[in-house]
Design a protein around this motif. Structure first.
Motif, PDB file in Angstrom:
ATOM      1  N   SER A 177       0.825  -1.206   0.000  1.00 13.31           N
ATOM      2  CA  SER A 177       0.000   0.000   0.000  1.00 13.31           C
ATOM      3  C   SER A 177       0.860   1.257   0.000  1.00 13.31           C
ATOM      4  N   SER A 178       2.087   1.152   0.543  1.00 11.29           N
ATOM      5  CA  SER A 178       3.013   2.291   0.477  1.00 11.29           C
ATOM      6  C   SER A 178       3.450   2.553  -0.958  1.00 11.29           C
ATOM      7  N   LEU A 179       3.611   1.470  -1.742  1.00 12.41           N
ATOM      8  CA  LEU A 179       3.924   1.639  -3.164  1.00 12.41           C
ATOM      9  C   LEU A 179       2.781   2.354  -3.875  1.00 12.41           C
ATOM     10  N   LEU A 180       1.559   1.986  -3.520  1.00 15.79           N
ATOM     11  CA  LEU A 180       0.395   2.651  -4.101  1.00 15.79           C
ATOM     12  C   LEU A 180       0.361   4.118  -3.716  1.00 15.79           C
ATOM     13  N   PHE A 181       0.723   4.404  -2.458  1.00 13.11           N
ATOM     14  CA  PHE A 181       0.790   5.789  -1.981  1.00 13.11           C
ATOM     15  C   PHE A 181       1.826   6.576  -2.792  1.00 13.11           C
ATOM     16  N   GLY A 182       2.987   5.949  -3.013  1.00 14.20           N
ATOM     17  CA  GLY A 182       4.050   6.621  -3.771  1.00 14.20           C
ATOM     18  C   GLY A 182       3.671   6.876  -5.213  1.00 14.20           C
ATOM     19  N   ILE A 192     -12.602   7.070  -3.365  1.00 14.52           N
ATOM     20  CA  ILE A 192     -13.296   5.785  -3.364  1.00 14.52           C
ATOM     21  C   ILE A 192     -12.473   4.738  -4.100  1.00 14.52           C
ATOM     22  N   ASP A 193     -11.919   5.124  -5.239  1.00 11.14           N
ATOM     23  CA  ASP A 193     -11.129   4.220  -6.065  1.00 11.14           C
ATOM     24  C   ASP A 193      -9.936   3.684  -5.284  1.00 11.14           C
ATOM     25  N   ASN A 194      -9.168   4.575  -4.653  1.00 11.65           N
ATOM     26  CA  ASN A 194      -7.965   4.165  -3.931  1.00 11.65           C
ATOM     27  C   ASN A 194      -8.288   3.360  -2.679  1.00 11.65           C
ATOM     28  N   PHE A 195      -9.395   3.692  -2.002  1.00  9.77           N
ATOM     29  CA  PHE A 195      -9.786   2.919  -0.825  1.00  9.77           C
ATOM     30  C   PHE A 195     -10.057   1.464  -1.221  1.00  9.77           C
ATOM     31  N   LEU A 196     -10.782   1.268  -2.318  1.00  9.96           N
ATOM     32  CA  LEU A 196     -11.070  -0.089  -2.785  1.00  9.96           C
ATOM     33  C   LEU A 196      -9.803  -0.803  -3.228  1.00  9.96           C
ATOM     34  N   HIS A 197      -8.871  -0.059  -3.827  1.00 13.07           N
ATOM     35  CA  HIS A 197      -7.596  -0.665  -4.208  1.00 13.07           C
ATOM     36  C   HIS A 197      -6.829  -1.140  -2.977  1.00 13.07           C
ATOM     37  N   LEU A 252       0.205  -0.606 -12.275  1.00 10.36           N
ATOM     38  CA  LEU A 252       0.296  -0.365 -13.713  1.00 10.36           C
ATOM     39  C   LEU A 252      -0.912   0.387 -14.238  1.00 10.36           C
ATOM     40  N   HIS A 253      -2.031   0.231 -13.565  1.00  9.36           N
ATOM     41  CA  HIS A 253      -3.216   1.029 -13.918  1.00  9.36           C
ATOM     42  C   HIS A 253      -3.130   2.429 -13.326  1.00  9.36           C
ATOM     43  N   GLU A 254      -2.631   2.518 -12.091  1.00 10.33           N
ATOM     44  CA  GLU A 254      -2.674   3.778 -11.364  1.00 10.33           C
ATOM     45  C   GLU A 254      -1.641   4.794 -11.841  1.00 10.33           C
ATOM     46  N   LEU A 255      -0.468   4.353 -12.261  1.00  9.91           N
ATOM     47  CA  LEU A 255       0.589   5.310 -12.642  1.00  9.91           C
ATOM     48  C   LEU A 255       0.126   6.274 -13.731  1.00  9.91           C
ATOM     49  N   PRO A 256      -0.354   5.782 -14.892  1.00  8.59           N
ATOM     50  CA  PRO A 256      -0.872   6.742 -15.891  1.00  8.59           C
ATOM     51  C   PRO A 256      -2.136   7.449 -15.421  1.00  8.59           C
ATOM     52  N   HIS A 257      -2.949   6.743 -14.614  1.00  2.78           N
ATOM     53  CA  HIS A 257      -4.192   7.334 -14.112  1.00  2.78           C
ATOM     54  C   HIS A 257      -3.907   8.527 -13.206  1.00  2.78           C
ATOM     55  N   GLU A 258      -2.890   8.411 -12.351  1.00  2.05           N
ATOM     56  CA  GLU A 258      -2.549   9.502 -11.435  1.00  2.05           C
ATOM     57  C   GLU A 258      -2.008  10.715 -12.181  1.00  2.05           C
ATOM     58  N   VAL A 259      -1.239  10.469 -13.241  1.00  5.65           N
ATOM     59  CA  VAL A 259      -0.734  11.584 -14.052  1.00  5.65           C
ATOM     60  C   VAL A 259      -1.900  12.333 -14.689  1.00  5.65           C
ATOM     61  N   THR A 260      -2.874  11.564 -15.192  1.00  2.42           N
ATOM     62  CA  THR A 260      -4.063  12.178 -15.784  1.00  2.42           C
ATOM     63  C   THR A 260      -4.828  13.002 -14.748  1.00  2.42           C
ATOM     64  N   ASP A 261      -4.967  12.449 -13.536  1.00  2.00           N
ATOM     65  CA  ASP A 261      -5.681  13.160 -12.477  1.00  2.00           C
ATOM     66  C   ASP A 261      -4.992  14.478 -12.134  1.00  2.00           C
ATOM     67  N   TYR A 262      -3.671  14.441 -12.074  1.00  3.73           N
ATOM     68  CA  TYR A 262      -2.917  15.660 -11.762  1.00  3.73           C
ATOM     69  C   TYR A 262      -3.188  16.731 -12.820  1.00  3.73           C
ATOM     70  N   ALA A 263      -3.123  16.313 -14.084  1.00  2.00           N
ATOM     71  CA  ALA A 263      -3.358  17.272 -15.170  1.00  2.00           C
ATOM     72  C   ALA A 263      -4.782  17.802 -15.131  1.00  2.00           C
ATOM     73  N   LEU A 264      -5.744  16.921 -14.803  1.00  2.00           N
ATOM     74  CA  LEU A 264      -7.153  17.320 -14.761  1.00  2.00           C
ATOM     75  C   LEU A 264      -7.407  18.327 -13.651  1.00  2.00           C
TER      76      LEU A 264
END
Length: 237
Positions: A8-13, A107-112, A136-148
């Motif tokens: 979960s720390s990797l997910l946090f990072g 919600i997404d991250n809590f379920l993850h 592998l799903h979250e890395l590009p997703h987080e970049v998109t969220d930051y830009a959004l």
């Protein structure tokens, strides 16, 4: 417990990486981005059909009939519920910027985080493969969220606080999974629910993006997907 917190720390990072590396360039412009998505697709699908669903079916078949069983949906039904849940969240919150984006990601991250904890309770192999699929799903997703968030008018400080909160929700999900790690209900629901979520992500986000590739790129993507599935199969056996 240590493995769950490490994962979960990797997910946090992963949620904080865009704050360091994002320079305003769309991540999808990178020439190798679709190959990363291809590998992510293979990990997600391999995790669903070689780890999560088999474990859920085995748990369902070997659990004695009790009154609790009457309140727990069957595995295949829960898979459909996972797909419908994220379709609903995507339709209600996916096209809304700002604070609703933060809510959706929370919600997404809590379920993850919850999925990671339950997967490790099954086995370390399932846990780390589930973590890899989520990352592998979250890395590009987080970049998109930051830009959004930045595009919607959030300052860098506001984006940072929002990312910290959504990442922390993943830790909360993992802690929840640790507390209820021996609960049949938790495992019987979260394993197929996670499968539904992974299938939704694969079918609605990853595969449509990969279908836009050129014929040459498609060949390489297919090879990457096959290699990823073989890797997942090898780890499973």
């Amino acid at each position: 417990m240590l493995e769950v917190l490490s994962a979960s720390s990797l997910l946090f990072g992963a949620g904080l990486l865009p704050l360091i590396f994002y320079k305003g360039k769309e991540h999808s412009a990178h020439p190798y981005f679709n190959y990363v998505l291809s590998f992510g697709l293979s990990i997600l699908l391999g995790d669903v059909f070689l780890h999560l669903l088999p474990e859920a079916w085995l748990l369902e078949a070997t659990t004695p009939d009790t009154a609790l069983m009457d309140f727990v949906p069957r595995s295949n039904t829960t898979v459909l519920l996972g797909i419908v849940l994220f379709f609903t969240l995507d339709r209600l919150l996916g096209d809304v910027v700002g604070y609703l984006t933060v809510c959706s990601n929370t919600i997404d991250n809590f379920l993850h985080g919850l999925a990671i904890a339950v997967a490790f309770n099954v086995s370390q192999t399932t846990g780390w493969l589930t973590t890899a699929g989520i990352l592998l799903h979250e890395l590009p997703h987080e970049v998109t969220d930051y830009a959004l968030l930045a595009k919607s008018g959030f300052s860098r400080r506001q984006v940072t606080l929002a990312q910290l909160w959504t990442c922390f929700s993943g830790i909360l999900g993992s802690i929840t999974g640790i507390i209820f790690d021996k609960s049949f209900c938790c495992q019987a629901v979260v394993l197929p629910l996670t499968s539904g979520i992974f299938l939704y992500v694969s079918l609605t986000s990853l595969i449509p993006s990969l279908l836009q590739a050129t014929p040459k790129q498609s060949i390489v993507q297919t090879i990457v997907v096959i290699c990823g599935l073989l890797l997942t199969y090898t780890v499973a056996h």
